[in-house]
Write an enzyme that holds these catalytic residues in place. Structure first.
Site, PDB file in Angstrom:
ATOM      1  N   GLY A  46       0.828  -1.198   0.000  1.00 36.06           N
ATOM      2  CA  GLY A  46       0.000   0.000   0.000  1.00 36.06           C
ATOM      3  C   GLY A  46       0.860   1.244   0.000  1.00 36.06           C
ATOM      4  O   GLY A  46       2.040   1.211   0.401  1.00 36.06           O
ATOM      5  N   GLN A  51       2.747   9.900   1.446  1.00 38.27           N
ATOM      6  CA  GLN A  51       4.027   9.185   1.340  1.00 38.27           C
ATOM      7  C   GLN A  51       4.808   9.548   0.079  1.00 38.27           C
ATOM      8  O   GLN A  51       5.987   9.229  -0.036  1.00 38.27           O
ATOM      9  CB  GLN A  51       3.795   7.671   1.375  1.00 38.27           C
ATOM     10  CG  GLN A  51       3.289   7.175   2.712  1.00 38.27           C
ATOM     11  CD  GLN A  51       3.137   5.683   2.702  1.00 38.27           C
ATOM     12  OE1 GLN A  51       2.139   5.161   2.254  1.00 38.27           O
ATOM     13  NE2 GLN A  51       4.146   4.970   3.182  1.00 38.27           N
ATOM     14  N   CYS A  98       5.895  -0.310   7.017  1.00 40.50           N
ATOM     15  CA  CYS A  98       5.478   0.846   6.235  1.00 40.50           C
ATOM     16  C   CYS A  98       6.661   1.289   5.378  1.00 40.50           C
ATOM     17  O   CYS A  98       7.789   1.338   5.877  1.00 40.50           O
ATOM     18  CB  CYS A  98       5.042   1.967   7.175  1.00 40.50           C
ATOM     19  SG  CYS A  98       4.542   3.471   6.327  1.00 40.50           S
ATOM     20  N   LEU A  99       6.392   1.620   4.127  1.00 41.22           N
ATOM     21  CA  LEU A  99       7.474   2.048   3.231  1.00 41.22           C
ATOM     22  C   LEU A  99       8.116   3.347   3.708  1.00 41.22           C
ATOM     23  O   LEU A  99       9.238   3.656   3.325  1.00 41.22           O
ATOM     24  CB  LEU A  99       6.948   2.205   1.794  1.00 41.22           C
ATOM     25  CG  LEU A  99       6.481   0.898   1.130  1.00 41.22           C
ATOM     26  CD1 LEU A  99       5.888   1.194  -0.243  1.00 41.22           C
ATOM     27  CD2 LEU A  99       7.608  -0.108   1.023  1.00 41.22           C
ATOM     28  N   HIS A 140      -4.490   0.987   7.558  1.00 45.23           N
ATOM     29  CA  HIS A 140      -3.145   1.568   7.620  1.00 45.23           C
ATOM     30  C   HIS A 140      -3.037   2.749   6.648  1.00 45.23           C
ATOM     31  O   HIS A 140      -2.571   3.832   7.027  1.00 45.23           O
ATOM     32  CB  HIS A 140      -2.134   0.466   7.280  1.00 45.23           C
ATOM     33  CG  HIS A 140      -0.706   0.904   7.199  1.00 45.23           C
ATOM     34  ND1 HIS A 140       0.283   0.394   7.999  1.00 45.23           N
ATOM     35  CD2 HIS A 140      -0.091   1.813   6.382  1.00 45.23           C
ATOM     36  CE1 HIS A 140       1.442   0.970   7.695  1.00 45.23           C
ATOM     37  NE2 HIS A 140       1.245   1.834   6.714  1.00 45.23           N
ATOM     38  N   GLU A 141      -3.497   2.555   5.416  1.00 44.73           N
ATOM     39  CA  GLU A 141      -3.382   3.631   4.410  1.00 44.73           C
ATOM     40  C   GLU A 141      -4.321   4.784   4.745  1.00 44.73           C
ATOM     41  O   GLU A 141      -3.976   5.957   4.571  1.00 44.73           O
ATOM     42  CB  GLU A 141      -3.664   3.093   3.004  1.00 44.73           C
ATOM     43  CG  GLU A 141      -2.736   1.984   2.532  1.00 44.73           C
ATOM     44  CD  GLU A 141      -1.256   2.261   2.733  1.00 44.73           C
ATOM     45  OE1 GLU A 141      -0.843   3.439   2.646  1.00 44.73           O
ATOM     46  OE2 GLU A 141      -0.505   1.311   3.018  1.00 44.73           O
ATOM     47  N   HIS A 144      -2.791   7.122   7.173  1.00 43.26           N
ATOM     48  CA  HIS A 144      -1.807   8.047   6.593  1.00 43.26           C
ATOM     49  C   HIS A 144      -2.460   9.376   6.195  1.00 43.26           C
ATOM     50  O   HIS A 144      -1.834  10.434   6.262  1.00 43.26           O
ATOM     51  CB  HIS A 144      -1.167   7.441   5.334  1.00 43.26           C
ATOM     52  CG  HIS A 144       0.029   6.580   5.587  1.00 43.26           C
ATOM     53  ND1 HIS A 144       1.182   7.058   6.155  1.00 43.26           N
ATOM     54  CD2 HIS A 144       0.260   5.266   5.320  1.00 43.26           C
ATOM     55  CE1 HIS A 144       2.072   6.060   6.228  1.00 43.26           C
ATOM     56  NE2 HIS A 144       1.531   4.975   5.741  1.00 43.26           N
TER      57      HIS A 144
HETATM   58 NI    NI Z   1       2.441   3.091   5.600  1.00 39.68          NI
END
Ligand code: NI
Length: 172
Positions: A46, A51, A98-99, A140-141, A144
């Site tokens: 995701g 991000q 998480c990226l 999670h997304e 963000h």
């Molecule tokens: Ni993330």
């Protein structure tokens, strides 16, 4: 399509609240294309607007389907604009990463089933139901977009491959 730079934890952009997308146009579709490419390149499941430095309410999620031997046989791509979780139930406690927080993992409790609505890349309203990993990724997304990172909710955040709790157990 182009790869975008993934913003890392510590950058204030990740802590801001994203604004709704006013119009689903070619620019938004280009951003979604870039986000999908960037997510795949980084091998994530995701990626949310902030991000890649875009404070708009949109995210992409791609969930693999595995066969009995654990090989990926298919993937399902979700692209959501102005998402809103309209139902959440159950509970799951799972590892997350998480990226934007590379090399870390932690344990988070989330709903095990969510229903989310939003707009697709053509501006049409869509509703998706997610269970398990898909539900976790949607939550999670979506977080963000409100400046929330999983590390805010996680217990036992640690570098991947070095679990301090397991080491303690090993030492006993
Ligand atoms: Ni993330």
């Amino acid at each position: 399509m182009a790869l975008r730079l993934i913003v890392k934890e510590g950058d204030p952009v990740l802590r801001k609240k994203s604004r709704p997308v006013k119009e689903v146009n070619d620019r938004i579709r280009m951003i979604l294309d870039d986000m999908v490419e960037t997510m795949r390149d980084a091998q994530g499941v995701g990626l949310a607007g902030p991000q890649v430095g875009i404070l708009r309410r949109l995210f992409v999620v791609e969930i693999p389907t595995f066969d009995e031997e654990g090989n990926i046989i298919d993937t399902t791509l979700y692209e959501l604009i102005n998402p809103e979780i309209i139902e959440a139930s159950g509970e799951q406690t799972e590892e997350e990463g998480c990226l934007s927080c590379p090399g870390l993992t932690g344990t988070v409790t989330r709903p095990s089933h969510v229903k989310i609505k939003g707009l697709d890349r053509n501006g049409n309203e869509v509703v998706y139901e997610g269970v398990g990993l898909t539900a976790k990724a949607f939550c999670h997304e979506n977080d963000h977009l409100d400046g929330i990172l999983y590390i805010d909710k996680a217990t036992n955040v640690h570098p991947v491959g070095e679990d301090p709790e397991e080491e303690e157990e090993d030492g006993e």
